[in-house]
Write a protein that holds these residues in place. Structure first.
Motif, PDB file in Angstrom:
ATOM      1  N   TRP A   1       5.458   4.568  -7.686  1.00 14.57           N
ATOM      2  CA  TRP A   1       4.646   4.330  -6.481  1.00 14.57           C
ATOM      3  C   TRP A   1       5.191   5.248  -5.402  1.00 14.57           C
ATOM      4  N   HIS A   2       4.364   6.124  -4.875  1.00 20.67           N
ATOM      5  CA  HIS A   2       4.790   7.066  -3.834  1.00 20.67           C
ATOM      6  C   HIS A   2       4.071   6.744  -2.532  1.00 20.67           C
ATOM      7  N   ASP A   3       4.810   6.801  -1.448  1.00 20.17           N
ATOM      8  CA  ASP A   3       4.235   6.584  -0.119  1.00 20.17           C
ATOM      9  C   ASP A   3       4.965   7.474   0.860  1.00 20.17           C
ATOM     10  N   ARG A   4       4.270   8.414   1.434  1.00 18.13           N
ATOM     11  CA  ARG A   4       4.829   9.193   2.521  1.00 18.13           C
ATOM     12  C   ARG A   4       3.995   8.939   3.773  1.00 18.13           C
ATOM     13  N   ALA A   5       4.609   8.250   4.729  1.00 22.82           N
ATOM     14  CA  ALA A   5       4.040   8.074   6.065  1.00 22.82           C
ATOM     15  C   ALA A   5       2.909   7.055   6.132  1.00 22.82           C
ATOM     16  N   VAL A   6       2.971   6.015   5.297  1.00 21.25           N
ATOM     17  CA  VAL A   6       2.066   4.876   5.468  1.00 21.25           C
ATOM     18  C   VAL A   6       2.844   3.667   5.969  1.00 21.25           C
ATOM     19  N   PHE A   7       3.937   3.350   5.299  1.00 19.02           N
ATOM     20  CA  PHE A   7       4.631   2.095   5.586  1.00 19.02           C
ATOM     21  C   PHE A   7       5.086   2.007   7.036  1.00 19.02           C
ATOM     22  N   HIS A   8       5.446   3.120   7.659  1.00 13.55           N
ATOM     23  CA  HIS A   8       5.945   3.010   9.037  1.00 13.55           C
ATOM     24  C   HIS A   8       4.842   2.648  10.040  1.00 13.55           C
ATOM     25  N   PHE A   9       3.569   2.710   9.634  1.00  9.28           N
ATOM     26  CA  PHE A   9       2.494   2.255  10.509  1.00  9.28           C
ATOM     27  C   PHE A   9       2.319   0.737  10.464  1.00  9.28           C
ATOM     28  N   LEU A  10       2.969   0.077   9.549  1.00 12.31           N
ATOM     29  CA  LEU A  10       2.868  -1.375   9.446  1.00 12.31           C
ATOM     30  C   LEU A  10       3.943  -2.000  10.330  1.00 12.31           C
ATOM     31  N   THR A  11       3.584  -2.289  11.557  1.00  9.43           N
ATOM     32  CA  THR A  11       4.553  -2.843  12.508  1.00  9.43           C
ATOM     33  C   THR A  11       4.573  -4.365  12.493  1.00  9.43           C
ATOM     34  N   ASP A  12       3.579  -4.975  11.887  1.00 10.12           N
ATOM     35  CA  ASP A  12       3.521  -6.432  11.768  1.00 10.12           C
ATOM     36  C   ASP A  12       4.305  -6.860  10.525  1.00 10.12           C
ATOM     37  N   PRO A  13       5.324  -7.704  10.671  1.00 11.76           N
ATOM     38  CA  PRO A  13       6.096  -8.139   9.503  1.00 11.76           C
ATOM     39  C   PRO A  13       5.242  -8.738   8.394  1.00 11.76           C
ATOM     40  N   ALA A  14       4.139  -9.404   8.747  1.00 13.78           N
ATOM     41  CA  ALA A  14       3.268  -9.978   7.716  1.00 13.78           C
ATOM     42  C   ALA A  14       2.631  -8.867   6.886  1.00 13.78           C
ATOM     43  N   ASP A  15       2.224  -7.764   7.525  1.00 14.10           N
ATOM     44  CA  ASP A  15       1.687  -6.621   6.786  1.00 14.10           C
ATOM     45  C   ASP A  15       2.759  -5.988   5.897  1.00 14.10           C
ATOM     46  N   GLN A  16       3.972  -5.919   6.408  1.00 18.79           N
ATOM     47  CA  GLN A  16       5.066  -5.364   5.615  1.00 18.79           C
ATOM     48  C   GLN A  16       5.303  -6.208   4.369  1.00 18.79           C
ATOM     49  N   ARG A  17       5.250  -7.528   4.526  1.00 15.75           N
ATOM     50  CA  ARG A  17       5.461  -8.401   3.373  1.00 15.75           C
ATOM     51  C   ARG A  17       4.328  -8.251   2.356  1.00 15.75           C
ATOM     52  N   ARG A  18       3.096  -8.121   2.852  1.00 15.54           N
ATOM     53  CA  ARG A  18       1.976  -7.936   1.926  1.00 15.54           C
ATOM     54  C   ARG A  18       2.103  -6.610   1.177  1.00 15.54           C
ATOM     55  N   TYR A  19       2.532  -5.584   1.876  1.00 14.34           N
ATOM     56  CA  TYR A  19       2.742  -4.292   1.227  1.00 14.34           C
ATOM     57  C   TYR A  19       3.809  -4.420   0.145  1.00 14.34           C
ATOM     58  N   ALA A  20       4.948  -5.031   0.486  1.00 13.64           N
ATOM     59  CA  ALA A  20       6.046  -5.164  -0.473  1.00 13.64           C
ATOM     60  C   ALA A  20       5.617  -5.970  -1.691  1.00 13.64           C
ATOM     61  N   ALA A  21       4.795  -7.003  -1.475  1.00 14.11           N
ATOM     62  CA  ALA A  21       4.314  -7.814  -2.598  1.00 14.11           C
ATOM     63  C   ALA A  21       3.403  -6.990  -3.500  1.00 14.11           C
ATOM     64  N   ALA A  22       2.547  -6.151  -2.908  1.00 15.84           N
ATOM     65  CA  ALA A  22       1.680  -5.286  -3.709  1.00 15.84           C
ATOM     66  C   ALA A  22       2.506  -4.293  -4.510  1.00 15.84           C
ATOM     67  N   ALA A  23       3.540  -3.730  -3.889  1.00 18.20           N
ATOM     68  CA  ALA A  23       4.399  -2.780  -4.600  1.00 18.20           C
ATOM     69  C   ALA A  23       5.134  -3.468  -5.748  1.00 18.20           C
ATOM     70  N   ALA A  24       5.609  -4.683  -5.525  1.00 19.35           N
ATOM     71  CA  ALA A  24       6.312  -5.413  -6.581  1.00 19.35           C
ATOM     72  C   ALA A  24       5.384  -5.684  -7.766  1.00 19.35           C
ATOM     73  N   ARG A  25       4.125  -6.015  -7.463  1.00 17.99           N
ATOM     74  CA  ARG A  25       3.153  -6.225  -8.533  1.00 17.99           C
ATOM     75  C   ARG A  25       2.763  -4.918  -9.195  1.00 17.99           C
ATOM     76  N   GLY A  26       2.793  -3.850  -8.429  1.00 15.95           N
ATOM     77  CA  GLY A  26       2.240  -2.584  -8.899  1.00 15.95           C
ATOM     78  C   GLY A  26       3.210  -1.637  -9.552  1.00 15.95           C
ATOM     79  N   VAL A  27       4.489  -2.004  -9.660  1.00 16.00           N
ATOM     80  CA  VAL A  27       5.472  -1.127 -10.298  1.00 16.00           C
ATOM     81  C   VAL A  27       6.119  -1.873 -11.457  1.00 16.00           C
ATOM     82  N   VAL A  28       6.118  -1.262 -12.614  1.00 24.14           N
ATOM     83  CA  VAL A  28       6.691  -1.854 -13.805  1.00 24.14           C
ATOM     84  C   VAL A  28       8.206  -1.959 -13.666  1.00 24.14           C
ATOM     85  N   SER A  29       8.822  -2.926 -14.313  1.00 22.13           N
ATOM     86  CA  SER A  29      10.278  -3.060 -14.289  1.00 22.13           C
ATOM     87  C   SER A  29      10.925  -1.772 -14.784  1.00 22.13           C
ATOM     88  N   GLY A  30      11.883  -1.269 -14.023  1.00 20.25           N
ATOM     89  CA  GLY A  30      12.508   0.009 -14.340  1.00 20.25           C
ATOM     90  C   GLY A  30      11.808   1.200 -13.719  1.00 20.25           C
TER      91      GLY A  30
END
Length: 255
Positions: A161-190
């Motif tokens: 999963w690559h992200d350059r210059a998206v995550f820093h626009f998420l200033t709301d902690p709730a948005d950050q948590r939703r992003y992190a949850a999507a990344a956790a679902r979207g990346v295979v173990s390892g």
């Protein structure tokens, strides 16, 4: 969105175990510390969180108002991203997703290197259309996803999963948590998460919006324990207008 690093990478960096690279003479230790210039990284609720904000319209307008090569995040060759992707050990037949890829030329470079399972996600459909037009027939081999990553349900796990210059626009902690949850679902173990964000001494605003600058501690607080940090470095991006922007790049492994 994209950026460009200058200078030759070093063979070592501070703040983490192991070897790595740092562009323009900066080391990862700088990314680990709050900058003494300006305000340190802090949780701020932006217009996205405190009032009605049409995120999609904002980014559609940003791409419509200027040519791709005039956007502050433009890069001809996404060297830091390509290097960290290569160092992750991902193979050309592994699935990758570029979150916030928009009109970025990372997808071009990945196709040039033989990657055949690339997805590009962006909230601005017009940015994806520009990339598709640029690629011509090669665009048919790419999965194009017009979506807000904070609402996105990955259809399958990716190896990277690559992200350059998206995550820093998420200033709301709730948005950050939703992003992190999507990344956790979207990346295979390892698998890996490769992220480029404004460093503690980077810009406080971009494209008319406030940003949340990060160091390794604040990033880890969002993404652990699903991801563990493997590598970090600092990169200086020079915008098309000649301004310098301090970025931090990090590579995480999915646990």
């Amino acid at each position: 969105m994209g950026g460009q690093g200058r200078g030759q990478p070093n063979s070592t960096f501070d703040g983490l175990n192991g070897g790595g690279h740092a562009a323009t003479g900066d080391t990862a230790s700088g990314m680990l510390q709050n900058s003494s210039k300006g305000s340190p990284p802090q949780t701020r609720r932006s217009a996205m969180a405190t009032e009605t904000f049409d995120r999609r319209s904002h980014w559609e307008s940003a791409y419509a108002s200027r040519d791709e090569v005039e956007l502050s995040w433009f890069q001809e060759t996404p060297e830091p991203s390509l290097r960290l992707i290569a160092e992750s050990g991902v193979c050309p037949d592994d699935p990758l997703v570029d979150v916030g890829g928009g009109a970025s030329r990372l997808v071009d470079a990945l196709l040039d290197r033989g990657f055949g399972r690339v997805a590009v996600l962006d909230i601005a459909a017009s940015a994806l259309a520009a990339a598709r037009a640029r690629l011509g027939i090669r665009a048919d081999s790419v999965a194009w996803i017009a979506a807000d990553v904070t609402d996105w349900q990955p259809p399958h796990p990716f190896r990277l999963w690559h992200d350059r210059a998206v995550f820093h626009f998420l200033t709301d902690p709730a948005d950050q948590r939703r992003y992190a949850a999507a990344a956790a679902r979207g990346v295979v173990s390892g698998g890996h998460l490769v992220m480029g964000i404004f460093a503690p001494d980077g810009p406080e605003r971009c494209s008319g919006l406030p940003v949340r600058r990060h160091d390794l501690h604040s990033l880890s607080a969002v993404f652990e324990p699903a991801f563990t940090i493997e590598h970090a470095e600092r990169v200086t991006h020079v915008t098309p207008a000649g301004r310098e922007q301090r970025f931090g790049f990090a590579r995480f492994r999915r646990t």
